[in-house]
Design a protein around this motif. Structure first.
Motif, short mmCIF file in Angstrom:
data_model
loop_
_atom_site.label_atom_id
_atom_site.label_comp_id
_atom_site.label_asym_id
_atom_site.label_seq_id
_atom_site.Cartn_x
_atom_site.Cartn_y
_atom_site.Cartn_z
N PRO A 189 -3.31 9.35 -13.64
CA PRO A 189 -3.01 8.04 -14.25
C PRO A 189 -2.36 7.11 -13.23
N TYR A 190 -2.56 5.80 -13.44
CA TYR A 190 -2.06 4.83 -12.48
C TYR A 190 -0.54 4.91 -12.33
N GLU A 191 0.18 5.13 -13.42
CA GLU A 191 1.65 5.17 -13.35
C GLU A 191 2.12 6.26 -12.40
N GLU A 192 1.45 7.40 -12.41
CA GLU A 192 1.84 8.49 -11.51
C GLU A 192 1.46 8.16 -10.07
N ILE A 193 0.29 7.53 -9.90
CA ILE A 193 -0.12 7.11 -8.55
C ILE A 193 0.90 6.14 -7.97
N ARG A 194 1.31 5.19 -8.80
CA ARG A 194 2.28 4.19 -8.33
C ARG A 194 3.61 4.84 -7.96
N GLN A 195 4.03 5.81 -8.76
CA GLN A 195 5.29 6.49 -8.48
C GLN A 195 5.24 7.19 -7.12
N LEU A 196 4.11 7.81 -6.81
CA LEU A 196 3.99 8.52 -5.54
C LEU A 196 3.87 7.55 -4.36
N MET A 197 3.23 6.42 -4.57
CA MET A 197 3.19 5.41 -3.51
C MET A 197 4.57 4.80 -3.30
N GLN A 198 5.33 4.65 -4.37
CA GLN A 198 6.70 4.18 -4.23
C GLN A 198 7.52 5.19 -3.43
N PHE A 232 -4.60 1.70 -3.41
CA PHE A 232 -4.42 0.42 -2.74
C PHE A 232 -3.57 -0.50 -3.61
N LYS A 233 -3.94 -0.61 -4.88
CA LYS A 233 -3.19 -1.47 -5.80
C LYS A 233 -1.75 -1.01 -5.93
N ALA A 234 -1.55 0.29 -6.05
CA ALA A 234 -0.20 0.83 -6.24
C ALA A 234 0.69 0.54 -5.03
N LEU A 235 0.15 0.75 -3.84
CA LEU A 235 0.94 0.55 -2.63
C LEU A 235 1.34 -0.91 -2.47
N ILE A 236 0.40 -1.82 -2.72
CA ILE A 236 0.72 -3.25 -2.59
C ILE A 236 1.66 -3.68 -3.71
N ASP A 237 1.48 -3.15 -4.92
CA ASP A 237 2.39 -3.47 -6.03
C ASP A 237 3.83 -3.09 -5.68
N VAL A 238 4.00 -1.90 -5.10
CA VAL A 238 5.33 -1.45 -4.71
C VAL A 238 5.93 -2.39 -3.68
N LEU A 244 -6.80 -10.17 -2.99
CA LEU A 244 -5.92 -11.24 -3.46
C LEU A 244 -4.49 -10.74 -3.60
N LEU A 245 -4.34 -9.50 -4.04
CA LEU A 245 -3.01 -8.92 -4.19
C LEU A 245 -2.27 -8.90 -2.85
N THR A 246 -3.01 -8.62 -1.77
CA THR A 246 -2.36 -8.60 -0.45
C THR A 246 -1.91 -9.99 -0.04
N PHE A 247 -2.65 -11.02 -0.46
CA PHE A 247 -2.25 -12.38 -0.10
C PHE A 247 -1.06 -12.85 -0.94
N GLU A 248 -0.90 -12.28 -2.13
CA GLU A 248 0.34 -12.51 -2.87
C GLU A 248 1.52 -11.93 -2.09
N LEU A 249 1.31 -10.75 -1.53
CA LEU A 249 2.36 -10.12 -0.72
C LEU A 249 2.63 -10.94 0.54
#
Length: 727
Positions: A254-263, A328-334, A380-385
């Motif tokens: 799940p995305y939430e777990e992926i994001r946690q590990l990228m964090q 990719f999304k998770a790492l940039i979100d973090v 686009l997410l990277t350009f937000e960053l």
């Protein structure tokens, strides 16, 4: 040619030999000056008051000692002097005159006691040389070691090469590590996913871990591998194709777990204070928004196996498109969220790969997975960053010269470019498939930069002589490279690079695997500094001011590129040209030219920065507010539109094959991410710029733990000094 008169006449008509020039410990050759000895004795003996409660030397006492020292130097008939030699004579003179306490604080313990004390309190030697170093005791320890090591290696080098560095003809980067380690390395993560982690390289000092079986262990191994690698290298450490190689561990997660590990990955990389001097590991990761076409049909390597249908059932990276996109999304979100204070993360540097593969959407996949972000969504997410923090660097693989689809290529460290091309590597296909554990190993042995303006001063307006001077400096670099290679062979033979040279146990056969780093495959990098000032002196115009200056710069760089190829063949080493990513080198060259009489007047006309203030400070410090423009860049202060700067600088990217960068300065503005993306994608499609970044200025309050914004109260009322952060 007659020898120059080396004598001077006193009022009484007595001939006295002139004092020879002095090679200083901080990397310059200057004229002898008795007053420097006097000032040094007066200043350093003040430590007697601090340490012992005794009186320090008076001006009169120091003058008497300096005269005795000068008399002894003349009587020795020396043709060359160095700072350490003068200090030895000073110390002997102090002892002979019964001034033991003064001698104790003026003597060397690898470095003068006074200098060591300044390092302890965060001042003195290279105090502002590296923005990544922390204000802690470990940094003080590193600086002392650096100072000793630099002096050691300059003494070990042949005198003529040491003098080229000291006088400012060339700059040997990371001189403190010259005799013990290569420069930087880009790693193939599959090596650690197959073999596991052996942090010390031989298993004798650290626990050895087998191949990761779970995603969180794979992430931690990726972190610790870079932390371990920095002990064997002088520069940055990175991973190319990071997400694709990691993706199989995240299957169906799940995305939430992926994001946690990228964090976890990001925080580990920015809280692991284990690099040289207790700093963070200078790290980077190449990020693609999907699985590159080159890797879609290649067998996965994870959990200690190659999933090629032999060791394990056939699994290819193309099966993990979902996981790569979500990673990719998770790492940039973090990174967008920032840390607990809202500050940007400094590391790992996200190297966003702009590739032809992702310019067109995979419509079939998108329709089958409407809940997943598209390539455009992810870019686009990277350009937000970029708009918020200026964090990402963009690796543009669209230009033909980058060879997209024909090999692998990446930027890492500060702005160095490494590549492996199929038609230049007989094992390329085997490395793609990890056959017999063959893998990619890309990096640099050593970087040596050229003082290009000085070549112009010597050329006196003659084009061919200018090119000849540049080639001569490149020859000097090759001499340095050969010595580096010879010295590192000794280091390797003595087992002093264990992590890089490790050959771990194969998890299936029990045999020793191939060496982690192919040292023979590392490149030697020649950096260029001050091309703008070079053509300014030669033609009277800066790069942006005349067509003549621009054409000369292109000709000079092309001549150097061709000569680098010739040198590579002649010396059996791969030599690459690069824009030097060390701004302090541009300053050092400018200062060296002001210190040198024969170049001073020419340098005064072209150096950038505050020349008036610099001239006023000359002789009191080497940290002058002047510099030469980096690489082949247009001068930062040039009043020209961004499009014009782009038009000039993009031409040099195919020539400077070892690495270059284009800066887009945002100041404190936070532009619309869509506008940034539109501009950047046009840049990628229509120019030859291979690497670029958007740079923002941020101000963070260390009292209120947040970024300062224009809607907040006045900055001066609540922000501590020295808290401006350049992303």
């Amino acid at each position: 040619m007659a020898d120059k008169d080396t004598r001077q006449t006193t009022l009484s008509g007595v001939f006295i030999p002139q004092m020879p020039p002095v090679r200083t410990s901080d990397g310059h050759i200057i004229e002898y000056d008795r007053q420097r000895i006097i000032d040094q004795i007066v200043e350093e003996t003040r430590l007697v008051e601090t340490f012992y409660g005794y009186e320090s030397a008076t001006e009169e006492t120091a003058t008497d000692i300096a005269r005795m020292v000068e008399h002894r130097i003349r009587s020795l008939g020396l043709k060359a002097l160095s700072g350490p030699l003068i200090r030895e004579i000073v110390n002997m003179t102090l002892l002979e005159n019964g001034m033991v306490q003064y001698r104790n604080v003026c003597t060397r313990v690898g470095t003068p006691v006074f200098d060591a004390h300044l390092i302890d309190v965060g001042r003195g030697f290279e105090a502002r040389d590296n923005a990544n170093l922390q204000e802690n005791a470990e940094t003080s320890h590193k600086k002392k070691a650096d100072k000793i090591s630099k002096e050691q290696y300059l003494l070990q080098l042949p005198p003529h090469l040491a003098d080229h560095h000291l006088s400012g003809d060339i700059h040997i980067h990371d001189l403190e590590y010259f005799g013990t380690r290569p420069f930087c390395q880009d790693w193939d993560l599959r090596y650690f996913l197959y073999y596991g982690l052996m942090p010390d390289g031989n298993g004798t000092k650290a626990s050895v871990a087998g191949p990761a079986k779970r995603a969180e262990v794979a992430v931690l191994h990726a972190v610790k591998a870079l932390g371990s690698a920095q002990t064997n290298f002088a520069g940055g450490q990175g991973y190319y194709n990071f997400l694709t190689f990691l993706a199989p561990y995240f299957e169906s997660m799940p995305y939430e777990e992926i994001r946690q590990l990228m964090q976890m990955f990001v925080y580990e990389m920015t809280q692991m204070m284990v690099a040289r001097g207790g700093q963070l590991v200078f790290s980077s990761v190449q990020l693609s928004p999907g699985v590159p076409a080159l890797w879609k049909d290649k067998p996965c390597v994870f959990k200690g196996k190659v999933w090629n249908g032999i060791q394990a059932p056939l699994r290819c990276y193309g099966e993990f498109e979902r996981e790569v996109r979500l990673l990719f999304k998770a790492l940039i979100d973090v990174m967008l969220e920032g840390d607990n204070w809202g500050k940007p993360f400094s590391f790992p540097k996200p190297e966003i790969s702009i590739e032809p593969d992702f310019m067109t959407e995979d419509g079939e996949f998108n329709r089958a997975n409407p809940d997943l972000p598209t390539y455009q969504d992810l870019y686009l997410l990277t350009f937000e960053l970029a708009s918020k923090f200026g964090t990402p660097y963009y690796d543009n693989q669209m230009p033909e010269y980058r060879g997209a689809g024909k090999g692998i290529s990446c930027y890492q460290c500060c702005a160095y470019q490494f590549s492996a091309i199929a038609d230049q590597d007989s094992d390329f296909e085997n490395k793609l498939k990890f056959k017999d554990a063959k893998h990619f190993s890309m990096g640099s042995w050593q970087v040596v930069s050229l003082n290009c303006p000085r070549a112009a001063y010597e050329a006196e307006g003659d084009d061919e002589r200018l090119f000849s001077e540049l080639r001569a400096l490149m020859d000097v670099c090759v001499e340095v490279f050969k010595i580096k290679r010879r010295w590192l062979e000794i280091i390797r033979a003595n087992g002093r690079m264990p992590f890089a040279m490790q050959r771990p146990k194969d998890p299936l056969t029990g045999e020793r695997g191939p060496v982690a780093v192919d040292l023979d495959g590392l490149v030697y990098t020649i950096g260029v500094v001050g091309v703008n000032e070079m053509v300014q002196h030669h033609t009277g115009s800066q790069l942006h001011e005349s067509r003549e200056a621009f054409i000369l710069a292109v000709r000079a760089m092309t001549e150097m590129e061709l000569y680098a190829r010739e040198l590579s063949k002649r010396n059996a080493m791969t030599i690459a040209l690069a824009r030097t990513p060390a701004e302090t080198t541009g300053q050092r060259f400018a200062v060296a030219d002001l210190l040198t009489k024969e170049y001073r007047e020419q340098a005064k006309k072209v150096v950038k920065g505050n020349i008036e203030q610099g001239l006023g400070m000359l002789g009191t410090t080497r940290d002058l507010p002047i510099y030469y423009t980096n690489g082949t860049h247009v001068a930062p202060g040039a009043s020209i539109p961004l499009a014009k700067r782009m038009e000039i600088e993009h031409v040099f990217f195919p020539i400077v094959d070892g690495g270059n960068i284009f800066h887009i300065w945002l100041g404190e503005q936070r532009p619309d991410p869509r506008g940034l993306m539109e501009m950047a994608m046009k840049l990628c499609r229509t120019t030859q710029i291979g690497y670029f970044a958007f740079t923002r200025d941020l101000t963070v309050s260390l009292r209120q733990f947040r970024e300062y914004g224009p809607d907040k109260k006045e900055l001066s009322g609540w922000v501590a000094e020295d808290t401006r952060i350049k992303a």
